[in-house]
Design an enzyme around this catalytic site. Sequence first.
Site, short mmCIF file in Angstrom:
data_model
loop_
_atom_site.label_atom_id
_atom_site.label_comp_id
_atom_site.label_asym_id
_atom_site.label_seq_id
_atom_site.Cartn_x
_atom_site.Cartn_y
_atom_site.Cartn_z
N GLY A 101 -5.54 44.71 -66.50
CA GLY A 101 -5.74 46.15 -66.54
C GLY A 101 -6.75 46.61 -65.52
O GLY A 101 -6.92 45.98 -64.47
N SER A 125 -5.22 38.38 -64.96
CA SER A 125 -5.97 39.36 -64.17
C SER A 125 -7.33 39.62 -64.81
O SER A 125 -8.13 38.70 -64.97
CB SER A 125 -5.12 40.62 -64.03
OG SER A 125 -5.66 41.51 -63.10
N MET A 126 -7.64 40.85 -65.20
CA MET A 126 -8.94 41.13 -65.82
C MET A 126 -9.06 40.45 -67.17
O MET A 126 -10.16 40.15 -67.62
CB MET A 126 -9.16 42.64 -65.96
CG MET A 126 -9.60 43.33 -64.69
SD MET A 126 -10.91 42.50 -63.75
CE MET A 126 -12.27 42.49 -64.89
N HIS A 137 -6.08 36.34 -60.05
CA HIS A 137 -5.75 36.89 -58.74
C HIS A 137 -6.83 37.90 -58.36
O HIS A 137 -7.73 38.19 -59.15
CB HIS A 137 -4.34 37.51 -58.70
CG HIS A 137 -4.17 38.74 -59.53
ND1 HIS A 137 -2.99 39.41 -59.62
CD2 HIS A 137 -5.03 39.43 -60.32
CE1 HIS A 137 -3.12 40.45 -60.42
NE2 HIS A 137 -4.36 40.48 -60.85
N ASP A 195 -1.07 35.32 -57.08
CA ASP A 195 -1.13 35.08 -58.52
C ASP A 195 -1.09 33.58 -58.76
O ASP A 195 -0.19 32.89 -58.28
CB ASP A 195 0.07 35.72 -59.23
CG ASP A 195 0.04 37.24 -59.17
OD1 ASP A 195 -0.98 37.80 -58.71
OD2 ASP A 195 1.02 37.86 -59.58
#
Length: 200
Positions: free
Chosen positions: A72, A101-102, A126, A176
């Site tokens: 997000g 991600s986050m 990433h 990624d």
Amino acid sequence: MPIGVPKVPFRLPGEEDAVRVDAYNRLYRERLLLLGQQVDDEIANQPIGIMMYLNGEDEAKDTYLYANSPGGAVLAGISVYDAMQFVVPDVHTICMGLAASMGSSILTGGEITRRIALPHARVMIHQPASSYYDGQAGECVMEAEEVLKLRDCITRVYAQRTGKPLWMISEDTERDVFLSAEEAQDYGVVDPVALENAPG
């Protein structure tokens, strides 16, 4: 058909009779927090507020944050990470499902040696990206500079929390990178991988 949030009995301190509260409220009282969706400002404020409240209530009891998040907003995720570092009690992080991600940055922010992945969990790291490219050229340049600062911030967090050198994190996050629970452990994103309960 959705059943809503179930109510469970809970006895408030100092009360004789139990009252019925929603299951999430009951989990929060036990210091079990859930991050089960994409992180935005509103979602980030929920675990932050609960961690701050629990920190004030009892600084000696650890908190457990279960993460199953596709990632997000970068700044919202960083705010959760910073709150985890700010509160006095250790924050254990547990990855179930996917921490991408986050979500993986938040997972990495748990107390070192207390970051766990469930056996079938997946982690994806990433670099941060931006989705605001519909402004004037000058605004895009300013935003690109900000994205580079955020990328440096995230890279440094991963390097600090995993023990990997900055250059390796920087190279790896160019794309990624999906990790199994064991690979996330080897990389230093989590510490142990939880063992499955044997049947019978």
